[in-house]
Design a protein around this motif. Structure first.
Motif, PDB file in Angstrom:
ATOM      1  N   HIS A  45      45.295 -42.703 -78.796  1.00 30.35           N
ATOM      2  CA  HIS A  45      45.111 -41.959 -77.553  1.00 30.35           C
ATOM      3  C   HIS A  45      46.388 -41.969 -76.708  1.00 30.35           C
ATOM      4  N   ILE A  46      47.078 -43.112 -76.677  1.00 29.12           N
ATOM      5  CA  ILE A  46      48.305 -43.200 -75.897  1.00 29.12           C
ATOM      6  C   ILE A  46      49.370 -42.278 -76.481  1.00 29.12           C
ATOM      7  N   ALA A  47      49.407 -42.173 -77.805  1.00 28.22           N
ATOM      8  CA  ALA A  47      50.371 -41.268 -78.440  1.00 28.22           C
ATOM      9  C   ALA A  47      50.132 -39.831 -77.997  1.00 28.22           C
ATOM     10  N   ASP A  48      48.881 -39.442 -77.855  1.00 34.09           N
ATOM     11  CA  ASP A  48      48.566 -38.099 -77.352  1.00 34.09           C
ATOM     12  C   ASP A  48      49.093 -37.911 -75.938  1.00 34.09           C
ATOM     13  N   ILE A  49      48.928 -38.945 -75.116  1.00 31.85           N
ATOM     14  CA  ILE A  49      49.366 -38.869 -73.714  1.00 31.85           C
ATOM     15  C   ILE A  49      50.891 -38.744 -73.646  1.00 31.85           C
ATOM     16  N   VAL A  50      51.576 -39.556 -74.435  1.00 32.81           N
ATOM     17  CA  VAL A  50      53.041 -39.498 -74.448  1.00 32.81           C
ATOM     18  C   VAL A  50      53.508 -38.136 -74.938  1.00 32.81           C
ATOM     19  N   GLY A  51      52.800 -37.585 -75.935  1.00 28.95           N
ATOM     20  CA  GLY A  51      53.155 -36.266 -76.430  1.00 28.95           C
ATOM     21  C   GLY A  51      53.008 -35.188 -75.367  1.00 28.95           C
ATOM     22  N   LYS A  52      52.064 -35.384 -74.453  1.00 29.43           N
ATOM     23  CA  LYS A  52      51.816 -34.389 -73.411  1.00 29.43           C
ATOM     24  C   LYS A  52      52.718 -34.573 -72.197  1.00 29.43           C
ATOM     25  N   TYR A  53      52.878 -35.833 -71.755  1.00 27.58           N
ATOM     26  CA  TYR A  53      53.565 -36.099 -70.497  1.00 27.58           C
ATOM     27  C   TYR A  53      54.973 -36.676 -70.670  1.00 27.58           C
ATOM     28  N   GLY A  54      55.291 -37.151 -71.879  1.00 30.47           N
ATOM     29  CA  GLY A  54      56.554 -37.840 -72.066  1.00 30.47           C
ATOM     30  C   GLY A  54      56.437 -39.304 -71.690  1.00 30.47           C
ATOM     31  N   GLU A  55      57.443 -40.097 -72.056  1.00 30.36           N
ATOM     32  CA  GLU A  55      57.390 -41.533 -71.812  1.00 30.36           C
ATOM     33  C   GLU A  55      57.506 -41.894 -70.333  1.00 30.36           C
ATOM     34  N   ASP A  56      57.957 -40.958 -69.527  1.00 25.85           N
ATOM     35  CA  ASP A  56      58.128 -41.236 -68.096  1.00 25.85           C
ATOM     36  C   ASP A  56      56.997 -40.668 -67.248  1.00 25.85           C
ATOM     37  N   GLY A  57      55.867 -40.384 -67.883  1.00 25.76           N
ATOM     38  CA  GLY A  57      54.733 -39.841 -67.153  1.00 25.76           C
ATOM     39  C   GLY A  57      54.132 -40.859 -66.198  1.00 25.76           C
ATOM     40  N   ASP A  58      53.171 -40.396 -65.411  1.00 20.73           N
ATOM     41  CA  ASP A  58      52.550 -41.230 -64.380  1.00 20.73           C
ATOM     42  C   ASP A  58      51.412 -42.044 -64.977  1.00 20.73           C
ATOM     43  N   PHE A  59      51.761 -43.126 -65.689  1.00 22.30           N
ATOM     44  CA  PHE A  59      50.770 -44.063 -66.203  1.00 22.30           C
ATOM     45  C   PHE A  59      51.477 -45.378 -66.518  1.00 22.30           C
ATOM     46  N   PRO A  60      50.728 -46.476 -66.651  1.00 21.45           N
ATOM     47  CA  PRO A  60      51.346 -47.795 -66.834  1.00 21.45           C
ATOM     48  C   PRO A  60      52.270 -47.862 -68.046  1.00 21.45           C
ATOM     49  N   LYS A  61      53.453 -48.419 -67.855  1.00 15.23           N
ATOM     50  CA  LYS A  61      54.454 -48.478 -68.915  1.00 15.23           C
ATOM     51  C   LYS A  61      54.038 -49.388 -70.062  1.00 15.23           C
ATOM     52  N   VAL A  62      53.170 -50.370 -69.774  1.00 13.65           N
ATOM     53  CA  VAL A  62      52.738 -51.254 -70.850  1.00 13.65           C
ATOM     54  C   VAL A  62      52.078 -50.465 -71.972  1.00 13.65           C
ATOM     55  N   LEU A  63      51.462 -49.341 -71.637  1.00  7.26           N
ATOM     56  CA  LEU A  63      50.796 -48.527 -72.645  1.00  7.26           C
ATOM     57  C   LEU A  63      51.789 -47.795 -73.531  1.00  7.26           C
ATOM     58  N   THR A  64      52.835 -47.278 -72.937  1.00  4.14           N
ATOM     59  CA  THR A  64      53.796 -46.485 -73.716  1.00  4.14           C
ATOM     60  C   THR A  64      54.805 -47.357 -74.446  1.00  4.14           C
ATOM     61  N   ASP A  65      55.122 -48.518 -73.902  1.00  2.00           N
ATOM     62  CA  ASP A  65      56.143 -49.363 -74.520  1.00  2.00           C
ATOM     63  C   ASP A  65      55.713 -49.891 -75.883  1.00  2.00           C
ATOM     64  N   TYR A  66      54.436 -50.295 -76.003  1.00  2.00           N
ATOM     65  CA  TYR A  66      54.056 -50.976 -77.235  1.00  2.00           C
ATOM     66  C   TYR A  66      53.855 -50.023 -78.415  1.00  2.00           C
ATOM     67  N   ILE A  67      53.692 -48.730 -78.174  1.00  2.00           N
ATOM     68  CA  ILE A  67      53.463 -47.814 -79.290  1.00  2.00           C
ATOM     69  C   ILE A  67      54.762 -47.253 -79.870  1.00  2.00           C
ATOM     70  N   LYS A  68      55.907 -47.709 -79.377  1.00  2.00           N
ATOM     71  CA  LYS A  68      57.177 -47.185 -79.892  1.00  2.00           C
ATOM     72  C   LYS A  68      57.373 -47.501 -81.372  1.00  2.00           C
ATOM     73  N   GLY A  69      56.745 -48.583 -81.845  1.00  2.00           N
ATOM     74  CA  GLY A  69      56.840 -48.913 -83.262  1.00  2.00           C
ATOM     75  C   GLY A  69      55.741 -48.304 -84.104  1.00  2.00           C
ATOM     76  N   ARG A  70      54.888 -47.495 -83.484  1.00  2.00           N
ATOM     77  CA  ARG A  70      53.761 -46.877 -84.192  1.00  2.00           C
ATOM     78  C   ARG A  70      54.241 -45.804 -85.159  1.00  2.00           C
ATOM     79  N   GLN A  71      53.674 -45.816 -86.370  1.00  2.00           N
ATOM     80  CA  GLN A  71      54.013 -44.791 -87.354  1.00  2.00           C
ATOM     81  C   GLN A  71      52.738 -44.088 -87.798  1.00  2.00           C
ATOM     82  N   ASP A  72      52.508 -43.980 -89.072  1.00  2.00           N
ATOM     83  CA  ASP A  72      51.300 -43.314 -89.549  1.00  2.00           C
ATOM     84  C   ASP A  72      50.071 -44.184 -89.287  1.00  2.00           C
ATOM     85  N   TYR A  73      48.917 -43.524 -89.223  1.00  2.00           N
ATOM     86  CA  TYR A  73      47.659 -44.226 -89.002  1.00  2.00           C
ATOM     87  C   TYR A  73      46.649 -43.721 -90.022  1.00  2.00           C
ATOM     88  N   ASP A  74      46.022 -44.636 -90.744  1.00  2.00           N
ATOM     89  CA  ASP A  74      45.059 -44.287 -91.781  1.00  2.00           C
ATOM     90  C   ASP A  74      43.644 -44.459 -91.227  1.00  2.00           C
TER      91      ASP A  74
END
Length: 340
Positions: free
Chosen positions: A232-261
């Protein structure tokens, strides 16, 4: 504070029913299930059996979506269950994750979530509603009462929850993030002329009770949850960018996220969630001794959380429910003395 459990409808179905019965025996108020018809068994059928074999537990999906089920059919299911078992259902709804992505689809728009919530609520409360150019109403529904709670993370989704939901579902138990999101839902409700205090605020996350020596195991059993939230956070980042108006703890930890099965969705040991750091597991989940659980739950209660629902996708389901029923939940319930 109310308490719930969130189950997957893995076969055999009687196992899900049995866990729901145990939840009621230990004092839980709600039994929720995933709603992903290809990954697990059909939950709406199982709800009927749960309701038949329990006395007061409330059941519902965490969460359904407007894409994979016709809105009027969803309303009909829950209105029927309410007529049969006495208003013991609730509908959690969101844009859609595993149920739509496994079909190579995409989450729905917030406009569709808003409209679906309205149609389901009106029909589920025995009221007429305008839909597809017609005025519709169940002629057989007389006593059904149904609430629709909206699951959300992003700014516009939180706004939708405040404006159109009877409740708000937040699928993570970080106190700081929950405080931030609840405030935005409440603000949206107030701006829409609604009473924010009339909404129910539900936080859902894995909870695992154990000693400090067991912390590594508890984290590995619950690390999958950070991966699910990350979708869900990846969707938000895709829409608003990493500097959007939401807590940074959410966007920081998914930077290492790749594929999801999605074949491993919601499973302990999910190999696609190794990017989730221990800090996030600790922040998003409730791990540790009963005293540690109580302390975090009291912090959530203080910021306005009305219900905590435990994701039981780990290897300690029954013991977790027992400890919660006997030790964790009592201090967070309203106490009445026999003699003042």
């Amino acid at each position: 504070m109310d308490f719930g459990v969130v189950l997957q409808t893995n076969p055999p179905a009687w196992r899900t029913v049995g866990l729901a019965k145990e939840a009621e025996e230990h004092g839980f108020d709600y039994v929720w299930t995933f709603d992903s018809h290809l990954l697990w068994q059909e939950p709406y059928v199982i709800y009927s059996q749960i309701l038949a074999e329990t006395r007061r537990i409330i059941v519902g999906p965490m969460v359904t979506n407007p894409a994979t089920r016709d809105w009027t059919v969803t309303a009909s299911v829950f209105a029927t269950l309410n007529e049969m078992y006495g208003n013991r259902t609730v509908v959690g709804i969101g844009r859609g994750d595993s149920a739509v992505r496994v079909l190579n689809g995409k989450p729905t728009t917030l406009k569709e979530v808003r409209e679906a919530a309205h149609v389901i609520r009106e029909l589920g409360n025995c009221r007429p509603v305008e839909h597809n150019g017609s005025t519709l109403q169940f002629p057989w529904a007389r006593t059904s009462a149904l609430e629709v709670w909206i699951a959300a993370y992003g700014p516009l989704a939180l706004k939708t929850a405040g404006e159109a939901g009877d409740g708000f579902i937040l699928q993570l138990a970080d106190v700081d993030v929950a405080k931030w999101m609840i405030a935005r839902v409440r603000d949206a409700a107030e701006q829409a002329g609604r009473d924010p205090d009339a909404l129910t605020f539900c936080v859902a996350a894995p909870a695992y009770v154990g000693s400090a020596d067991e912390m590594a195991h508890m984290r590995e059993q619950c690390r999958w949850f950070g991966g699910m939230v990350g979708n869900h956070i990846a969707d938000i980042v895709g829409k608003y960018g990493e500097d959007g108006d939401f807590p940074k703890v959410l966007t920081d930890y998914i930077k290492g996220r790749q594929d999801y099965d999605y074949n491993e969705h919601g499973k302990a040991g999910n190999t696609h969630t190794t990017f989730v750091p221990d800090e996030i597991v600790d922040r998003f989940c409730l791990l540790g001794t009963p005293e540690q659980h109580i302390a975090k739950l009291k912090a959530l209660q203080e910021i306005g959380v009305d219900q905590f629902a435990i994701y039981l996708q780990h290897d300690n389901k029954e013991e977790t429910m027992r400890v919660y029923g006997e030790t964790v939940m009592p201090p967070l319930r309203e106490h009445v003395t026999a003699k003042a």
